[in-house]
Design a protein around this motif. Sequence first.
Motif, PDB file in Angstrom:
ATOM      1  N   ALA A 291       0.867  -1.180   0.000  1.00 47.75           N
ATOM      2  CA  ALA A 291       0.000   0.000   0.000  1.00 47.75           C
ATOM      3  C   ALA A 291       0.905   1.233   0.000  1.00 47.75           C
ATOM      4  CB  ALA A 291      -0.911  -0.010   1.222  1.00 47.75           C
ATOM      5  N   TRP A 292       1.229   1.712  -1.184  1.00 48.88           N
ATOM      6  CA  TRP A 292       2.202   2.785  -1.312  1.00 48.88           C
ATOM      7  C   TRP A 292       1.644   4.119  -0.831  1.00 48.88           C
ATOM      8  CZ3 TRP A 292       7.072   1.589  -2.269  1.00 48.88           C
ATOM      9  CH2 TRP A 292       7.354   0.411  -2.958  1.00 48.88           C
ATOM     10  N   LYS A 293       2.449   4.837  -0.037  1.00 49.52           N
ATOM     11  CA  LYS A 293       2.102   6.189   0.378  1.00 49.52           C
ATOM     12  C   LYS A 293       2.964   7.232  -0.356  1.00 49.52           C
ATOM     13  CE  LYS A 293       0.571   4.805   5.001  1.00 49.52           C
ATOM     14  NZ  LYS A 293       0.743   4.996   6.472  1.00 49.52           N
ATOM     15  N   VAL A 294       3.961   6.735  -1.078  1.00 49.91           N
ATOM     16  CA  VAL A 294       4.856   7.612  -1.834  1.00 49.91           C
ATOM     17  C   VAL A 294       4.294   7.795  -3.237  1.00 49.91           C
ATOM     18  CG1 VAL A 294       7.209   7.917  -2.676  1.00 49.91           C
ATOM     19  CG2 VAL A 294       6.807   6.779  -0.494  1.00 49.91           C
ATOM     20  N   ALA A 295       4.326   9.009  -3.757  1.00 51.67           N
ATOM     21  CA  ALA A 295       3.809   9.301  -5.089  1.00 51.67           C
ATOM     22  C   ALA A 295       4.564   8.492  -6.149  1.00 51.67           C
ATOM     23  CB  ALA A 295       3.937  10.792  -5.383  1.00 51.67           C
ATOM     24  N   PRO A 296       3.862   8.076  -7.224  1.00 53.09           N
ATOM     25  CA  PRO A 296       4.519   7.266  -8.266  1.00 53.09           C
ATOM     26  C   PRO A 296       5.753   7.911  -8.857  1.00 53.09           C
ATOM     27  CG  PRO A 296       2.137   7.246  -8.565  1.00 53.09           C
ATOM     28  CD  PRO A 296       2.420   8.245  -7.479  1.00 53.09           C
ATOM     29  N   ARG A 297       5.739   9.239  -9.062  1.00 58.17           N
ATOM     30  CA  ARG A 297       6.902   9.893  -9.651  1.00 58.17           C
ATOM     31  C   ARG A 297       8.124   9.728  -8.762  1.00 58.17           C
ATOM     32  NH1 ARG A 297       7.393  16.358 -10.696  1.00 58.17           N
ATOM     33  NH2 ARG A 297       7.436  16.330  -8.422  1.00 58.17           N
ATOM     34  N   ARG A 298       7.957   9.908  -7.466  1.00 59.67           N
ATOM     35  CA  ARG A 298       9.090   9.750  -6.560  1.00 59.67           C
ATOM     36  C   ARG A 298       9.554   8.303  -6.510  1.00 59.67           C
ATOM     37  NH1 ARG A 298       8.686  12.493  -0.749  1.00 59.67           N
ATOM     38  NH2 ARG A 298       8.577  14.275  -2.179  1.00 59.67           N
ATOM     39  N   ARG A 299       8.609   7.371  -6.546  1.00 62.97           N
ATOM     40  CA  ARG A 299       8.977   5.953  -6.550  1.00 62.97           C
ATOM     41  C   ARG A 299       9.813   5.622  -7.782  1.00 62.97           C
ATOM     42  NH1 ARG A 299       3.385   4.594  -5.600  1.00 62.97           N
ATOM     43  NH2 ARG A 299       3.421   3.258  -7.447  1.00 62.97           N
ATOM     44  N   LEU A 300       9.433   6.188  -8.921  1.00 61.58           N
ATOM     45  CA  LEU A 300      10.183   5.918 -10.145  1.00 61.58           C
ATOM     46  C   LEU A 300      11.603   6.466 -10.050  1.00 61.58           C
ATOM     47  CD1 LEU A 300      10.252   4.894 -13.062  1.00 61.58           C
ATOM     48  CD2 LEU A 300       9.393   7.124 -13.792  1.00 61.58           C
ATOM     49  N   LEU A 301      11.756   7.671  -9.530  1.00 62.29           N
ATOM     50  CA  LEU A 301      13.079   8.277  -9.427  1.00 62.29           C
ATOM     51  C   LEU A 301      13.970   7.504  -8.459  1.00 62.29           C
ATOM     52  CD1 LEU A 301      12.108  12.066  -9.392  1.00 62.29           C
ATOM     53  CD2 LEU A 301      13.088  10.767 -11.290  1.00 62.29           C
ATOM     54  N   VAL A 302      13.420   7.116  -7.317  1.00 57.00           N
ATOM     55  CA  VAL A 302      14.203   6.359  -6.336  1.00 57.00           C
ATOM     56  C   VAL A 302      14.558   4.985  -6.886  1.00 57.00           C
ATOM     57  CG1 VAL A 302      14.155   5.291  -4.048  1.00 57.00           C
ATOM     58  CG2 VAL A 302      13.263   7.611  -4.367  1.00 57.00           C
ATOM     59  N   GLY A 303      13.566   4.295  -7.467  1.00 53.81           N
ATOM     60  CA  GLY A 303      13.813   2.967  -8.002  1.00 53.81           C
ATOM     61  C   GLY A 303      14.809   2.982  -9.145  1.00 53.81           C
ATOM     62  N   TYR A 304      14.732   3.995 -10.001  1.00 56.44           N
ATOM     63  CA  TYR A 304      15.640   4.052 -11.134  1.00 56.44           C
ATOM     64  C   TYR A 304      17.063   4.386 -10.696  1.00 56.44           C
ATOM     65  CZ  TYR A 304      15.847   3.800 -16.186  1.00 56.44           C
ATOM     66  OH  TYR A 304      16.087   3.363 -17.467  1.00 56.44           O
ATOM     67  N   THR A 305      17.179   5.176  -9.651  1.00 57.90           N
ATOM     68  CA  THR A 305      18.513   5.450  -9.099  1.00 57.90           C
ATOM     69  C   THR A 305      19.153   4.164  -8.606  1.00 57.90           C
ATOM     70  OG1 THR A 305      17.867   7.690  -8.450  1.00 57.90           O
ATOM     71  CG2 THR A 305      19.791   6.744  -7.360  1.00 57.90           C
ATOM     72  N   ALA A 306      18.357   3.348  -7.911  1.00 57.84           N
ATOM     73  CA  ALA A 306      18.870   2.064  -7.427  1.00 57.84           C
ATOM     74  C   ALA A 306      19.266   1.164  -8.593  1.00 57.84           C
ATOM     75  CB  ALA A 306      17.815   1.378  -6.561  1.00 57.84           C
ATOM     76  N   LEU A 307      18.499   1.192  -9.670  1.00 59.78           N
ATOM     77  CA  LEU A 307      18.816   0.379 -10.841  1.00 59.78           C
ATOM     78  C   LEU A 307      20.138   0.814 -11.464  1.00 59.78           C
ATOM     79  CD1 LEU A 307      17.998  -1.753 -12.938  1.00 59.78           C
ATOM     80  CD2 LEU A 307      16.714   0.034 -14.137  1.00 59.78           C
ATOM     81  N   ALA A 308      20.350   2.121 -11.594  1.00 58.77           N
ATOM     82  CA  ALA A 308      21.596   2.622 -12.173  1.00 58.77           C
ATOM     83  C   ALA A 308      22.797   2.254 -11.300  1.00 58.77           C
ATOM     84  CB  ALA A 308      21.515   4.133 -12.356  1.00 58.77           C
ATOM     85  N   VAL A 309      22.628   2.306  -9.997  1.00 56.06           N
ATOM     86  CA  VAL A 309      23.720   1.970  -9.076  1.00 56.06           C
ATOM     87  C   VAL A 309      24.090   0.496  -9.185  1.00 56.06           C
ATOM     88  CG1 VAL A 309      24.355   1.772  -6.645  1.00 56.06           C
ATOM     89  CG2 VAL A 309      23.247   3.856  -7.479  1.00 56.06           C
ATOM     90  N   THR A 310      23.095  -0.380  -9.192  1.00 55.17           N
ATOM     91  CA  THR A 310      23.384  -1.821  -9.223  1.00 55.17           C
ATOM     92  C   THR A 310      23.980  -2.257 -10.563  1.00 55.17           C
ATOM     93  OG1 THR A 310      21.061  -2.218  -9.819  1.00 55.17           O
ATOM     94  CG2 THR A 310      21.660  -2.448  -7.496  1.00 55.17           C
ATOM     95  N   THR A 311      23.504  -1.691 -11.669  1.00 59.87           N
ATOM     96  CA  THR A 311      24.082  -2.074 -12.964  1.00 59.87           C
ATOM     97  C   THR A 311      25.518  -1.574 -13.115  1.00 59.87           C
ATOM     98  OG1 THR A 311      23.110  -0.089 -13.989  1.00 59.87           O
ATOM     99  CG2 THR A 311      21.867  -2.144 -14.170  1.00 59.87           C
ATOM    100  N   SER A 312      25.871  -0.555 -12.358  1.00 59.32           N
ATOM    101  CA  SER A 312      27.224   0.003 -12.468  1.00 59.32           C
ATOM    102  C   SER A 312      28.291  -0.931 -11.921  1.00 59.32           C
ATOM    103  CB  SER A 312      27.293   1.347 -11.726  1.00 59.32           C
ATOM    104  OG  SER A 312      26.443   2.301 -12.328  1.00 59.32           O
ATOM    105  N   GLY A 313      27.888  -1.970 -11.188  1.00 58.93           N
ATOM    106  CA  GLY A 313      28.874  -2.893 -10.641  1.00 58.93           C
ATOM    107  C   GLY A 313      29.050  -4.168 -11.443  1.00 58.93           C
ATOM    108  N   LEU A 314      28.219  -4.371 -12.480  1.00 59.23           N
ATOM    109  CA  LEU A 314      28.253  -5.640 -13.213  1.00 59.23           C
ATOM    110  C   LEU A 314      29.601  -5.883 -13.903  1.00 59.23           C
ATOM    111  CD1 LEU A 314      24.692  -5.586 -14.833  1.00 59.23           C
ATOM    112  CD2 LEU A 314      25.507  -7.194 -13.104  1.00 59.23           C
ATOM    113  N   TRP A 315      30.190  -4.846 -14.474  1.00 60.43           N
ATOM    114  CA  TRP A 315      31.425  -5.027 -15.243  1.00 60.43           C
ATOM    115  C   TRP A 315      32.586  -5.516 -14.379  1.00 60.43           C
ATOM    116  CZ3 TRP A 315      35.885  -2.335 -14.079  1.00 60.43           C
ATOM    117  CH2 TRP A 315      35.742  -1.281 -13.177  1.00 60.43           C
ATOM    118  N   ALA A 316      32.504  -5.270 -13.067  1.00 60.83           N
ATOM    119  CA  ALA A 316      33.600  -5.648 -12.172  1.00 60.83           C
ATOM    120  C   ALA A 316      33.443  -7.051 -11.596  1.00 60.83           C
ATOM    121  CB  ALA A 316      33.707  -4.628 -11.031  1.00 60.83           C
ATOM    122  N   ALA A 317      32.312  -7.728 -11.885  1.00 59.57           N
ATOM    123  CA  ALA A 317      32.072  -9.069 -11.334  1.00 59.57           C
ATOM    124  C   ALA A 317      32.733 -10.107 -12.233  1.00 59.57           C
ATOM    125  CB  ALA A 317      30.572  -9.326 -11.234  1.00 59.57           C
ATOM    126  N   HIS A 318      33.642 -10.901 -11.661  1.00 57.04           N
ATOM    127  CA  HIS A 318      34.384 -11.888 -12.454  1.00 57.04           C
ATOM    128  C   HIS A 318      34.204 -13.314 -11.945  1.00 57.04           C
ATOM    129  CE1 HIS A 318      36.271  -8.582 -14.535  1.00 57.04           C
ATOM    130  NE2 HIS A 318      36.709  -8.071 -13.400  1.00 57.04           N
TER     131      HIS A 318
END
Length: 432
Positions: A291-318
């Motif tokens: 039951a989200w209390k956070v506006a969809p726009r803010r959820r998208l910005l926060v979620g997308y920031t997390a996505l960009a951070v996690t994908t930034s580490g893929l190249w270093a995984a061996h």
Amino acid sequence: MAPTVTPAKRTRPGYGQLLRTRGAWTFLLPGFAARQPFAMLTISIVLLVQHTTGSYGAAGAAAAVTGVSMAVFAPYSGRLADRYGQRAVLVPGVLAHVLSGLALTGLALADAPLWALFAAAVPTGASVPQIGPMVRARWGVALKGSPLMSTAAAFESVTDELTFVIGPLLATALCTAVDPAAGLVTEAALTLLGGLLFAAQKRTQPAVGRLGPGTGADAGHARVAPVPALRVPGVRVLIVAFLGIGSVFGGMQVSLAAFTESIGEPGLNGVLYGVFAAGNMLSGVVCGAIAWKVAPRRRLLVGYTALAVTTSGLWAAHSVPLLAGLGLLVGVCIAPALITGYTLVESLVPAGARTEAFTWLTGAVALGQAAAVTVAGQAEDRLWDGAGFLVPMGGTVLALGTLLALRAHLSGRPGGRTVARGVDHRSPVAVD
């Protein structure tokens, strides 16, 4: 057209209650089978063409042509379905997709030149059935005015994620354990069976000439000229965001295949991609239950920031365990962005253009995926092992910058925020 279904109980809407909607399973089951092309097609082409040519660059290019073609034609398919009916578009589209897909398979096995593969890839991508937007439109018919509409939106996003769990796993297993062409052949068979069965369900499809899926405050009003979805600034911003998400799917598919081959364990490709997709699916289930209390726009910005951070580490995984862990986190971050993006469409776009808007977003994922498999394939061929993982990072970081700069366009329409007859998008969505 099926009669409007309004659940008798006015309790919190949940998945169980949604799935008890009359007639729902008649389009959900064949629709699920017919959705597999979107998840199976790219990886099946990559694995087949790489096997016949020995080049990830050529494989990525062939898959990219398919994805670009699908992205270009998807919105027009949705517009034609609204105007002439889903059945009228699906039946010839399914037949064209099966024939062109089998032609692409035959050409690849015959070691045809790359230009010939491109020629077959164009109609293969252009004819991919746009089942997801069509299912969303059918929910609009079955649930007109019901509180379950927001639950249906979450359920459809979860279904998309489940497709991306099953599709690549199935395609990879068939291509590596049975035959390199088995993925595309199975994809064609599922398209034919699921697509024709879905098209046969006449009672649940929207009426011909109806303006959009019939949801929201605009539903039931007199006919007005539909506003093209691309004229809505927020849709253009969401398209950029979904291009970034597509870059994750495409980059992961090529880079994981290259990584597992480089360590001599090609069978692990399906396992690693399955971990990534499973995180995506499970995260989608949870997002639909909160039951989200956070506006969809803010959820998208926060979620997308997390996505960009996690994908930034893929190249270093061996290592396999580290890559699996990072892939799981990337998958967990994708579902919230997808679900929130589709939710924002309801508040940004008039009812008469929502089906088209959904197909633009679906096409954006395909286009981002196409670009990613091309760039990642070239990176794996020309640079170092694992260079393809830079593609998801680049795609999501660029998209995040666009989202932050243009976030004002993601607010609802002034003076006309679309609400599903009293049901706001922040209303709880519970799991039965």
